[in-house]
Design a protein around this motif. Structure first.
Motif, PDB file in Angstrom:
ATOM      1  N   ALA A  13      21.170  82.754  48.749  1.00 30.67           N
ATOM      2  CA  ALA A  13      20.244  81.612  48.806  1.00 30.67           C
ATOM      3  C   ALA A  13      20.501  80.691  47.628  1.00 30.67           C
ATOM      4  O   ALA A  13      20.735  81.136  46.510  1.00 30.67           O
ATOM      5  CB  ALA A  13      18.806  82.102  48.778  1.00 30.67           C
ATOM      6  N   ALA A  17      20.072  75.724  50.600  1.00 29.97           N
ATOM      7  CA  ALA A  17      20.467  76.403  51.840  1.00 29.97           C
ATOM      8  C   ALA A  17      20.520  77.918  51.654  1.00 29.97           C
ATOM      9  O   ALA A  17      20.609  78.423  50.539  1.00 29.97           O
ATOM     10  CB  ALA A  17      21.832  75.902  52.299  1.00 29.97           C
ATOM     11  N   TYR A  18      20.477  78.602  52.796  1.00 32.22           N
ATOM     12  CA  TYR A  18      20.761  80.030  52.854  1.00 32.22           C
ATOM     13  C   TYR A  18      22.144  80.157  53.497  1.00 32.22           C
ATOM     14  O   TYR A  18      22.470  79.413  54.424  1.00 32.22           O
ATOM     15  CB  TYR A  18      19.756  80.766  53.740  1.00 32.22           C
ATOM     16  CG  TYR A  18      18.340  80.715  53.242  1.00 32.22           C
ATOM     17  CD1 TYR A  18      17.896  81.586  52.248  1.00 32.22           C
ATOM     18  CD2 TYR A  18      17.432  79.799  53.765  1.00 32.22           C
ATOM     19  CE1 TYR A  18      16.585  81.543  51.798  1.00 32.22           C
ATOM     20  CE2 TYR A  18      16.127  79.743  53.314  1.00 32.22           C
ATOM     21  CZ  TYR A  18      15.714  80.620  52.325  1.00 32.22           C
ATOM     22  OH  TYR A  18      14.417  80.566  51.879  1.00 32.22           O
ATOM     23  N   ASP A  39      11.438  82.277  65.316  1.00 34.84           N
ATOM     24  CA  ASP A  39      11.918  82.472  63.957  1.00 34.84           C
ATOM     25  C   ASP A  39      12.860  83.675  63.854  1.00 34.84           C
ATOM     26  O   ASP A  39      12.993  84.277  62.793  1.00 34.84           O
ATOM     27  CB  ASP A  39      10.721  82.678  63.004  1.00 34.84           C
ATOM     28  CG  ASP A  39       9.923  81.398  62.825  1.00 34.84           C
ATOM     29  OD1 ASP A  39      10.522  80.314  62.962  1.00 34.84           O
ATOM     30  OD2 ASP A  39       8.717  81.481  62.569  1.00 34.84           O
ATOM     31  N   LEU A  74      14.146  84.642  60.330  1.00 38.52           N
ATOM     32  CA  LEU A  74      14.523  83.479  59.534  1.00 38.52           C
ATOM     33  C   LEU A  74      13.417  83.143  58.538  1.00 38.52           C
ATOM     34  O   LEU A  74      12.236  83.214  58.870  1.00 38.52           O
ATOM     35  CB  LEU A  74      14.756  82.261  60.439  1.00 38.52           C
ATOM     36  CG  LEU A  74      15.925  82.367  61.410  1.00 38.52           C
ATOM     37  CD1 LEU A  74      15.967  81.140  62.307  1.00 38.52           C
ATOM     38  CD2 LEU A  74      17.233  82.517  60.657  1.00 38.52           C
ATOM     39  N   VAL A  78      13.677  77.347  56.758  1.00 41.13           N
ATOM     40  CA  VAL A  78      14.972  77.011  57.365  1.00 41.13           C
ATOM     41  C   VAL A  78      14.798  75.833  58.322  1.00 41.13           C
ATOM     42  O   VAL A  78      13.882  75.811  59.139  1.00 41.13           O
ATOM     43  CB  VAL A  78      15.560  78.227  58.117  1.00 41.13           C
ATOM     44  CG1 VAL A  78      16.724  77.812  59.010  1.00 41.13           C
ATOM     45  CG2 VAL A  78      16.009  79.282  57.147  1.00 41.13           C
ATOM     46  N   ASP A  79      15.696  74.866  58.212  1.00 42.04           N
ATOM     47  CA  ASP A  79      15.729  73.739  59.148  1.00 42.04           C
ATOM     48  C   ASP A  79      16.599  74.162  60.332  1.00 42.04           C
ATOM     49  O   ASP A  79      17.822  74.063  60.292  1.00 42.04           O
ATOM     50  CB  ASP A  79      16.303  72.500  58.457  1.00 42.04           C
ATOM     51  CG  ASP A  79      16.268  71.273  59.354  1.00 42.04           C
ATOM     52  OD1 ASP A  79      15.915  71.404  60.552  1.00 42.04           O
ATOM     53  OD2 ASP A  79      16.608  70.183  58.862  1.00 42.04           O
ATOM     54  N   GLN A  80      15.973  74.661  61.380  1.00 42.80           N
ATOM     55  CA  GLN A  80      16.705  75.237  62.507  1.00 42.80           C
ATOM     56  C   GLN A  80      17.586  74.227  63.224  1.00 42.80           C
ATOM     57  O   GLN A  80      18.582  74.594  63.846  1.00 42.80           O
ATOM     58  CB  GLN A  80      15.731  75.883  63.500  1.00 42.80           C
ATOM     59  CG  GLN A  80      15.053  77.111  62.948  1.00 42.80           C
ATOM     60  CD  GLN A  80      14.256  77.852  64.007  1.00 42.80           C
ATOM     61  OE1 GLN A  80      14.442  77.658  65.201  1.00 42.80           O
ATOM     62  NE2 GLN A  80      13.368  78.715  63.561  1.00 42.80           N
ATOM     63  N   ILE A  83      21.341  74.184  61.518  1.00 49.94           N
ATOM     64  CA  ILE A  83      22.093  75.414  61.263  1.00 49.94           C
ATOM     65  C   ILE A  83      23.518  75.248  61.803  1.00 49.94           C
ATOM     66  O   ILE A  83      23.719  74.746  62.906  1.00 49.94           O
ATOM     67  CB  ILE A  83      21.406  76.628  61.924  1.00 49.94           C
ATOM     68  CG1 ILE A  83      20.075  76.914  61.234  1.00 49.94           C
ATOM     69  CG2 ILE A  83      22.300  77.862  61.873  1.00 49.94           C
ATOM     70  CD1 ILE A  83      19.259  78.006  61.890  1.00 49.94           C
ATOM     71  N   MET A  96      22.359  77.777  56.723  1.00 49.01           N
ATOM     72  CA  MET A  96      21.022  77.386  57.176  1.00 49.01           C
ATOM     73  C   MET A  96      20.361  76.524  56.100  1.00 49.01           C
ATOM     74  O   MET A  96      19.809  77.057  55.131  1.00 49.01           O
ATOM     75  CB  MET A  96      20.182  78.642  57.439  1.00 49.01           C
ATOM     76  CG  MET A  96      20.787  79.554  58.487  1.00 49.01           C
ATOM     77  SD  MET A  96      19.899  81.125  58.659  1.00 49.01           S
ATOM     78  CE  MET A  96      20.510  82.028  57.237  1.00 49.01           C
ATOM     79  N   ARG A  98      17.786  74.378  53.977  1.00 47.03           N
ATOM     80  CA  ARG A  98      16.349  74.547  53.756  1.00 47.03           C
ATOM     81  C   ARG A  98      15.672  73.198  53.894  1.00 47.03           C
ATOM     82  O   ARG A  98      16.205  72.170  53.503  1.00 47.03           O
ATOM     83  CB  ARG A  98      16.109  75.114  52.359  1.00 47.03           C
ATOM     84  CG  ARG A  98      16.728  76.488  52.190  1.00 47.03           C
ATOM     85  CD  ARG A  98      16.658  76.979  50.776  1.00 47.03           C
ATOM     86  NE  ARG A  98      15.341  77.572  50.534  1.00 47.03           N
ATOM     87  CZ  ARG A  98      15.057  78.329  49.484  1.00 47.03           C
ATOM     88  NH1 ARG A  98      15.971  78.575  48.574  1.00 47.03           N
ATOM     89  NH2 ARG A  98      13.861  78.835  49.333  1.00 47.03           N
TER      90      ARG A  98
END
Length: 116
Positions: A13, A17-18, A39, A74, A78-80, A83, A96, A98
């Motif tokens: 992380a 982002a992750y 999620d 998730l 997270v901004d799905q 991704i 992913m 953030r």
């Protein structure tokens, strides 16, 4: 040879982002799937190998199969929609981003009282 396929998973992380990495040697890109429902992220993969030997007096085929599935929750930030996933040399990398936190989360103070 049949059975589960080993897949090493790592998560890193940063502030923005992750990054999830899944090491799945011997599996090709077309045999990996990545799905998100709510999620939850589900990563599936399957390894299919066939080794064929021909000689004058015999013919042999060895087949090996293996599969894996990882289900991950998730993080909330997270901004799905952004991704991205890449696959290279047996490593799946999922980036992913953030979401920017606006206004800050409301903090609720809980009063602590002595136990009777």
């Amino acid at each position: 040879e049949y059975g589960p396929l080993q897949a090493r998973v790592g998560l890193r992380a940063t502030d923005t982002a992750y990054q999830l990495t899944v090491e799945i040697p011997g599996v090709s890109e077309k045999d990996v799937s990545l799905d998100i429902s709510g999620d939850t992220m589900t990563i599936r993969g399957e390894k299919r190998q066939e080794k064929e030997e021909k000689a004058k007096d015999y013919y042999r085929i060895e087949r090996s199969y293996g599969s894996f599935q990882r289900v991950l929750s998730l993080p909330e930030d997270v901004d799905q929609d952004t991704i991205k996933a890449t696959f290279k040399n047996g490593v799946l990398t999922v980036t992913m981003p953030r979401k920017a936190v606006t206004g800050g989360a409301e903090v609720k103070q809980i009063e602590i009282t002595p136990a009777p």
